[in-house]
Design a protein around this motif. Sequence first.
Motif, PDB file in Angstrom:
ATOM      1  N   ARG A 168      -1.523   2.529 -16.207  1.00  0.00           N
ATOM      2  CA  ARG A 168      -0.506   2.333 -15.171  1.00  0.00           C
ATOM      3  C   ARG A 168      -1.154   1.641 -13.989  1.00  0.00           C
ATOM      4  O   ARG A 168      -2.123   2.160 -13.415  1.00  0.00           O
ATOM      5  CB  ARG A 168       0.098   3.661 -14.724  1.00  0.00           C
ATOM      6  CG  ARG A 168       1.165   3.471 -13.641  1.00  0.00           C
ATOM      7  CD  ARG A 168       1.833   4.766 -13.247  1.00  0.00           C
ATOM      8  NE  ARG A 168       2.822   4.542 -12.208  1.00  0.00           N
ATOM      9  CZ  ARG A 168       4.077   4.157 -12.409  1.00  0.00           C
ATOM     10  NH1 ARG A 168       4.487   3.961 -13.636  1.00  0.00           N
ATOM     11  NH2 ARG A 168       4.911   3.963 -11.415  1.00  0.00           N
ATOM     12  N   ARG A 264       7.844  -0.792  -8.673  1.00  0.00           N
ATOM     13  CA  ARG A 264       7.643  -0.738 -10.117  1.00  0.00           C
ATOM     14  C   ARG A 264       7.203  -2.098 -10.624  1.00  0.00           C
ATOM     15  O   ARG A 264       7.863  -3.109 -10.372  1.00  0.00           O
ATOM     16  CB  ARG A 264       8.930  -0.310 -10.823  1.00  0.00           C
ATOM     17  CG  ARG A 264       9.347   1.120 -10.523  1.00  0.00           C
ATOM     18  CD  ARG A 264      10.501   1.545 -11.415  1.00  0.00           C
ATOM     19  NE  ARG A 264      10.971   2.871 -11.074  1.00  0.00           N
ATOM     20  CZ  ARG A 264      10.425   4.001 -11.521  1.00  0.00           C
ATOM     21  NH1 ARG A 264       9.384   3.927 -12.333  1.00  0.00           N
ATOM     22  NH2 ARG A 264      10.907   5.174 -11.163  1.00  0.00           N
ATOM     23  N   GLU A 266       5.282  -4.107 -14.186  1.00  0.00           N
ATOM     24  CA  GLU A 266       5.041  -3.942 -15.618  1.00  0.00           C
ATOM     25  C   GLU A 266       3.619  -3.416 -15.839  1.00  0.00           C
ATOM     26  O   GLU A 266       2.665  -3.937 -15.269  1.00  0.00           O
ATOM     27  CB  GLU A 266       5.231  -5.270 -16.349  1.00  0.00           C
ATOM     28  CG  GLU A 266       5.093  -5.153 -17.853  1.00  0.00           C
ATOM     29  CD  GLU A 266       5.399  -6.463 -18.557  1.00  0.00           C
ATOM     30  OE1 GLU A 266       5.093  -6.558 -19.765  1.00  0.00           O
ATOM     31  OE2 GLU A 266       5.938  -7.377 -17.905  1.00  0.00           O
ATOM     32  N   HIS A 267       3.505  -2.394 -16.641  1.00  0.00           N
ATOM     33  CA  HIS A 267       2.199  -1.793 -16.877  1.00  0.00           C
ATOM     34  C   HIS A 267       1.576  -2.336 -18.156  1.00  0.00           C
ATOM     35  O   HIS A 267       2.280  -2.710 -19.099  1.00  0.00           O
ATOM     36  CB  HIS A 267       2.324  -0.269 -16.970  1.00  0.00           C
ATOM     37  CG  HIS A 267       2.926   0.332 -15.738  1.00  0.00           C
ATOM     38  ND1 HIS A 267       2.395   0.151 -14.489  1.00  0.00           N
ATOM     39  CD2 HIS A 267       4.041   1.102 -15.569  1.00  0.00           C
ATOM     40  CE1 HIS A 267       3.132   0.788 -13.604  1.00  0.00           C
ATOM     41  NE2 HIS A 267       4.140   1.364 -14.238  1.00  0.00           N
ATOM     42  N   GLN A 308       3.817  10.777  -8.942  1.00  0.00           N
ATOM     43  CA  GLN A 308       4.871   9.819  -9.236  1.00  0.00           C
ATOM     44  C   GLN A 308       6.255  10.446  -9.034  1.00  0.00           C
ATOM     45  O   GLN A 308       7.183   9.787  -8.557  1.00  0.00           O
ATOM     46  CB  GLN A 308       4.729   9.311 -10.676  1.00  0.00           C
ATOM     47  CG  GLN A 308       3.511   8.432 -10.900  1.00  0.00           C
ATOM     48  CD  GLN A 308       3.359   8.057 -12.352  1.00  0.00           C
ATOM     49  OE1 GLN A 308       2.271   7.906 -12.858  1.00  0.00           O
ATOM     50  NE2 GLN A 308       4.469   7.898 -13.035  1.00  0.00           N
ATOM     51  N   TRP A 313       9.969   4.970  -6.253  1.00  0.00           N
ATOM     52  CA  TRP A 313       9.433   3.670  -6.662  1.00  0.00           C
ATOM     53  C   TRP A 313      10.560   2.642  -6.705  1.00  0.00           C
ATOM     54  O   TRP A 313      11.544   2.843  -7.399  1.00  0.00           O
ATOM     55  CB  TRP A 313       8.765   3.785  -8.040  1.00  0.00           C
ATOM     56  CG  TRP A 313       7.576   4.694  -7.981  1.00  0.00           C
ATOM     57  CD1 TRP A 313       7.563   6.042  -8.039  1.00  0.00           C
ATOM     58  CD2 TRP A 313       6.223   4.293  -7.793  1.00  0.00           C
ATOM     59  NE1 TRP A 313       6.302   6.513  -7.912  1.00  0.00           N
ATOM     60  CE2 TRP A 313       5.444   5.467  -7.761  1.00  0.00           C
ATOM     61  CE3 TRP A 313       5.579   3.049  -7.642  1.00  0.00           C
ATOM     62  CZ2 TRP A 313       4.079   5.442  -7.596  1.00  0.00           C
ATOM     63  CZ3 TRP A 313       4.216   3.026  -7.491  1.00  0.00           C
ATOM     64  CH2 TRP A 313       3.471   4.201  -7.455  1.00  0.00           C
ATOM     65  N   GLU A 315      12.531  -0.712  -7.618  1.00  0.00           N
ATOM     66  CA  GLU A 315      12.597  -1.626  -8.768  1.00  0.00           C
ATOM     67  C   GLU A 315      12.223  -3.039  -8.328  1.00  0.00           C
ATOM     68  O   GLU A 315      12.505  -3.434  -7.215  1.00  0.00           O
ATOM     69  CB  GLU A 315      14.015  -1.622  -9.365  1.00  0.00           C
ATOM     70  CG  GLU A 315      14.458  -0.265  -9.868  1.00  0.00           C
ATOM     71  CD  GLU A 315      13.672   0.179 -11.084  1.00  0.00           C
ATOM     72  OE1 GLU A 315      13.023  -0.680 -11.716  1.00  0.00           O
ATOM     73  OE2 GLU A 315      13.723   1.375 -11.422  1.00  0.00           O
TER      74      GLU A 315
END
Length: 315
Positions: A168, A264, A266-267, A308, A313, A315
């Motif tokens: 992450r 957020r 992309e992980h 978390q 978080w 978007e």
Amino acid sequence: MLIDPRHLHILAAIVDSGGLSEGARSLGKSQPSLSRIVSNLEARLGEPLFVKGRRPLEPTELGAKLAVEGRAIGLATQTAQEIAAQFSTGHAGSIRVAGTPIFMDGVISTIIAGFQDAYPELRIDQSYGYPDELIDALRAGTINIGICPMEFADVPDDMDFQRILKGRNVIACGAAHPLTRSKSFRLEDISEYPWITQPAGSPLFQDLRDVLASIGVSDFKVSYSGGTLSSIINVLAGSKALTVLPFSVVYMQPKNTIHALPIRIEHPKRELGLLWSKEKDHLPAARQFIRHLTKQFDGVSQAIAERQRQEIWRE
């Protein structure tokens, strides 16, 4: 003339106990067997070891001097047994560990400190490397364990990979960065700030490019590149630069140094894990280290998940 060290140890036990029967009990042996050993040793030496007719037994000058050496042999034997027990149970020895610099400095080093506090007789020899380098070192036997983020599909057939933390990433900045005080901002707003990039060989280098591409930023200003984690944190704390770091690394830093922006992104599919060669057996010390790391990362994973849940978080 060769003298069996065990016989000297037995002689010392007899002298210290004051008799054959007492010495036999202290050693867990029979009195006749000790009597035979003493007789055979006297025959080989050509000299008596005990004064005849004295009760309790009194060693001769030769017997007393040899008993001194027997005590040293007994002590050395006991010490050797303790050393062997420490190695066989993973409480002593050395472990050669290597891993990716950001994770080693940002997360693993803190866990190593706790491990060495619990196992002070174990030595850690640490070095750095990215996955391809770690695989080569494991095959060559120059390290015991690699610690790095990988995808399972990229793990070679001759290697085992044990996941310890889900991948992450976050966008990180200094704790005093203007964006940390903003109640609302758009993803495009972050493109106005300069960026810190990891070394070109680091997976995080490509992660940063992917993050910026996902928000439509292809042309970005780099203010600093290629530094260690310590230098990156210092630059973040003293400037308006941004970077991409693993959330676990940011989580392990004091809150007044760097901050994870609640955005957020992309992980990566990579997961942090332990890598080792299937063809080489783990030493007890290495098995102890793996157990400790696994247990500690269970706690880290739970703490990060809780963080978390507590944060919002965007978007």
